[in-house]
Scaffold this motif. Structure first.
Motif, mmCIF file in Angstrom:
data_model
loop_
_atom_site.group_PDB
_atom_site.id
_atom_site.type_symbol
_atom_site.label_atom_id
_atom_site.label_comp_id
_atom_site.label_asym_id
_atom_site.label_seq_id
_atom_site.Cartn_x
_atom_site.Cartn_y
_atom_site.Cartn_z
ATOM 1 N N LEU A 54 49.805 50.046 51.423
ATOM 2 C CA LEU A 54 51.082 49.711 50.797
ATOM 3 C C LEU A 54 50.846 49.388 49.327
ATOM 4 C CD1 LEU A 54 51.229 48.362 53.896
ATOM 5 C CD2 LEU A 54 53.455 47.684 53.057
ATOM 6 N N PHE A 55 51.611 50.037 48.468
ATOM 7 C CA PHE A 55 51.518 49.748 47.042
ATOM 8 C C PHE A 55 52.913 49.397 46.525
ATOM 9 C CE2 PHE A 55 48.186 52.966 47.843
ATOM 10 C CZ PHE A 55 47.070 52.245 47.456
ATOM 11 N N SER A 113 43.501 45.262 35.994
ATOM 12 C CA SER A 113 43.951 44.419 37.099
ATOM 13 C C SER A 113 44.459 45.285 38.243
ATOM 14 C CB SER A 113 45.077 43.492 36.650
ATOM 15 O OG SER A 113 44.638 42.664 35.613
ATOM 16 N N GLN A 114 45.211 46.326 37.870
ATOM 17 C CA GLN A 114 45.763 47.229 38.874
ATOM 18 C C GLN A 114 44.625 47.907 39.647
ATOM 19 O OE1 GLN A 114 48.889 46.739 38.174
ATOM 20 N NE2 GLN A 114 50.095 48.101 39.442
ATOM 21 N N ARG A 115 43.583 48.298 38.929
ATOM 22 C CA ARG A 115 42.433 48.917 39.598
ATOM 23 C C ARG A 115 41.742 47.924 40.521
ATOM 24 N NH1 ARG A 115 40.069 53.729 36.922
ATOM 25 N NH2 ARG A 115 41.683 54.512 35.542
ATOM 26 N N LEU A 116 41.660 46.677 40.086
ATOM 27 C CA LEU A 116 41.040 45.654 40.945
ATOM 28 C C LEU A 116 41.880 45.452 42.209
ATOM 29 C CD1 LEU A 116 38.946 43.498 41.536
ATOM 30 C CD2 LEU A 116 40.238 41.904 40.106
ATOM 31 N N GLY A 117 43.210 45.436 42.039
ATOM 32 C CA GLY A 117 44.094 45.300 43.193
ATOM 33 C C GLY A 117 43.925 46.460 44.162
ATOM 34 N N LEU A 177 48.504 46.482 47.838
ATOM 35 C CA LEU A 177 48.546 45.979 46.467
ATOM 36 C C LEU A 177 50.003 45.620 46.191
ATOM 37 C CD1 LEU A 177 47.701 45.454 43.557
ATOM 38 C CD2 LEU A 177 47.929 47.878 43.115
ATOM 39 N N LEU A 178 50.315 44.334 46.336
ATOM 40 C CA LEU A 178 51.695 43.925 46.076
ATOM 41 C C LEU A 178 51.856 43.466 44.640
ATOM 42 C CD1 LEU A 178 53.162 42.196 49.225
ATOM 43 C CD2 LEU A 178 52.820 44.580 48.688
ATOM 44 N N ASP A 179 50.842 42.807 44.091
ATOM 45 C CA ASP A 179 50.923 42.333 42.724
ATOM 46 C C ASP A 179 49.508 42.221 42.177
ATOM 47 O OD1 ASP A 179 51.200 40.877 40.352
ATOM 48 O OD2 ASP A 179 52.952 39.814 41.104
ATOM 49 N N MET A 210 46.858 36.578 49.300
ATOM 50 C CA MET A 210 45.704 37.421 49.653
ATOM 51 C C MET A 210 44.967 36.799 50.833
ATOM 52 S SD MET A 210 45.736 39.882 47.347
ATOM 53 C CE MET A 210 44.109 40.598 47.427
ATOM 54 N N THR A 211 44.866 35.466 50.815
ATOM 55 C CA THR A 211 44.189 34.772 51.910
ATOM 56 C C THR A 211 44.880 35.056 53.237
ATOM 57 O OG1 THR A 211 43.525 33.019 50.390
ATOM 58 C CG2 THR A 211 43.453 32.498 52.742
ATOM 59 N N PHE A 212 46.214 34.939 53.233
ATOM 60 C CA PHE A 212 46.944 35.143 54.489
ATOM 61 C C PHE A 212 47.037 36.624 54.862
ATOM 62 C CE2 PHE A 212 49.313 30.923 53.618
ATOM 63 C CZ PHE A 212 48.236 30.221 54.135
ATOM 64 N N GLU A 213 46.895 37.512 53.881
ATOM 65 C CA GLU A 213 46.795 38.937 54.201
ATOM 66 C C GLU A 213 45.503 39.196 54.968
ATOM 67 O OE1 GLU A 213 48.622 40.739 50.249
ATOM 68 O OE2 GLU A 213 47.171 42.100 51.146
#
Lengths: 303, 244
Positions: free
Chosen positions: A150-151, A133-137, A78-80, B83-86
């Protein structure tokens, strides 16, 4: 297991990540700590193969990211939380990810349930609050049941309940034997979540080790006795740095044991011997003060 | 990471937002509606269309170009490309999967629009000759499918290269609608390059031939497809080089 070796990333003349080397071990939550702009996100993007390093490499589970087959089964990230098409429903967002890595459609409903979004799965993601959104990520990160997670700043902007939920989730994931790397610029948060720390400033490794050791490194010992001058002299002779305070003498660079023994060896009496544990913030500022990119120069404040 | 899985993922992406549906619906309804309207107002009017091709197909084609370009620029706009490339670190495979989906969808739109317009003429216009006797007749009705598909790939490649929705949409609309005409007006140079312009050829490919171009309709289609393939290769090279 995440292995970062000599990772370097330059943008023009700025070096965002500078020869960074560290390991993240399974079974613990590792905090990735640094001020804003210190290169945490860039490092994570390079680990995920999104950005190309100028030198060095990152390996996840022993392989470069590009070599992973169906990477979501090995690494979740979850990067963003905003990396979602606002007009796509939460379920569709997870469905296409699942299909791309050959994950069963049932996993989508499972992770939606894990993060508590089942009721709003059909709603468009653009209408979600930051917490949702964070939960969806996080649901997307958990989709492939990965061993490595990775968060990037997962608790930013969340309410206390959301922060607690994420903290417990990360600790549970680590307890299951997974590798968890979580970045933050909030040290107090890391002290509660992470057992290991990797600290960077201006893209360089500043410190790495157990969180407890990191906190203790900023600790001082406070001593008080009937003859402060003699005690101070004895401690200085023993190689400690001593500062006089109203409450007594503040000794830096020592443990209670070593300070007590040094005073005892001089045959002096102590009325008080206390460990004053510095805050993680203070320890962090101490370590990274040369490495803050946008430091306030204190202009306008008389010296 | 099977090809079928990647294609299915791209299909879900395209179908799960509204704008592609709007583009597709408007393209089909526009071509059929305008054709129907024209033959109602002026029965027999379509029979005189140059080379027998339907001029309203250009309108549908423009919407398909927008659909194709936007299918990838929104991925950059909302960073879902990351996300696609991940999920698919093999970026070439990810781009090819999207290309397949966009090309097939665009081809279907071209085919439905063309057949629908033909049906509208057959239903509404007793004066027009809608019988499909010769292979040229069939070519005029069916060729919009491959032409739309090839032009969509061209637009997709532009979208990948420029990444911004506004810029990509401007390019794919302004170039065929104005750019090619302006180029043709340049003295000396214009007339020389005009037969090689992509949308001049896309138009020619949907006719029964007989224009003053060096290519036959089939040749024009092959030429446009070749251009699309070349631009797609360039886009794939760039995507693999730059940071996502």
């Amino acid at each position: 297991m995440i292995e970062v070796r000599g990772l370097t990333k330059r943008y023009g003349r700025t070096t965002a990540v500078d020869d960074l080397t560290f390991d993240v071990r399974p079974g613990t939550v590792t905090g990735f700590l640094g001020p804003n702009g210190s290169g945490k996100s860039t490092t994570m993007r390079m680990v995920l193969g999104l950005d190309r390093p100028d030198a060095g490499e990152a390996r996840v589970a022993g392989k470069r990211y590009a070599e992973l087959r169906d990477p979501l089964r090995t690494v979740g990230a979850l990067l963003d939380a905003k990396w979602v098409h606002p007009n796509r429903s939460a379920r569709s967002h997870l469905r296409w990810l699942a299909r791309a890595n050959g994950l069963p459609a049932g996993r989508v409903d499972e992770v939606l349930d894990t993060v508590g979004l089942t009721a709003v799965a059909g709603k468009r993601a653009g209408a979600f609050s930051l917490g949702m959104s964070q939960r969806l990520g996080i649901a997307a990160a958990l989709l492939g049941d990965p061993q490595v997670l990775l968060f990037d700043e997962p608790v930013n902007g969340l309410d206390p309940e959301g922060i607690l939920w994420i903290r417990r989730l990360m600790q549970r994931l680590a307890a299951e034997g997974r590798t968890v790397l979580v970045s933050s610029h909030l040290l107090s948060e890391m002290a509660l979540t992470a057992t290991e720390l990797v600290v960077i400033g201006r893209g360089r490794l500043v410190a790495q080790g157990p969180t407890a050791q990191f906190v203790d490194s900023g600790a001082d010992v406070l001593v008080r006795g009937p003859r402060p001058d003699a005690i101070a002299a004895a401690l200085r002779a023993a190689g400690f740095e001593v500062a006089e305070e109203q409450a007594g003498l503040l000794v830096t660079g020592g443990t209670t044991e070593r300070v007590g023994e040094a005073v005892g060896a001089a045959g002096l009496v102590l009325h008080e011997l206390t460990l004053r544990r510095g805050s993680l913030e203070e320890a962090f500022m101490e370590i990274t003060k040369q490495d803050v990119e946008y430091a306030s120069t204190g202009a306008g404040v008389p010296a | 990471m099977s090809a079928a899985g990647l294609i299915a993922a791209e299909r879900i992406k395209l179908a799960s937002v509204r704008s592609p549906w709007w583009c597709a619906g408007l393209a089909v309804a526009g071509v059929i509606g305008l054709t129907g309207l024209l033959v109602l107002v002026e029965p027999g009017g379509m029979a005189d269309a140059p080379g027998g091709s339907n001029p309203f197909l250009l309108f549908g084609l423009m919407l398909v170009l927008v659909l194709a370009a936007v299918s990838v620029t929104t991925e950059y706009r909302y960073s879902t490309i990351r996300m696609t490339f991940e999920a698919v670190p093999n970026r070439t495979a990810a781009v090819l999967a999207k290309t397949v989906v966009v090309a097939v969808v665009s081809g279907v739109i071209g085919l439905v629009a063309s057949l629908g317009a033909w049906a509208a003429m057959w239903l509404l216009d007793p004066l027009s000759d809608t019988a499909l006797r010769t292979s040229d007749d069939w070519w005029v009705v069916l060729s919009p499918a491959p032409v739309f598909a090839a032009c969509a790939v061209l637009a997709l490649a532009v979208g990948i290269l420029v990444r911004h929705t506004a810029a990509a949409v401007s390019i794919v609309l302004v170039w065929p609608l104005m750019g090619e005409q302006l180029v043709s007006f340049i003295p000396g140079f214009g007339p020389a390059v005009q037969p090689w312009l992509p949308f001049v050829n896309a138009g020619n490919a949907m006719t029964a031939g007989g224009g003053d171009l060096p290519f036959s309709p089939v040749g024009s289609l092959a030429y446009v497809t070749g251009l699309a393939a070349a631009l797609l290769v360039a886009a794939i090279v760039v995507v693999n080089r730059r940071d996502a």
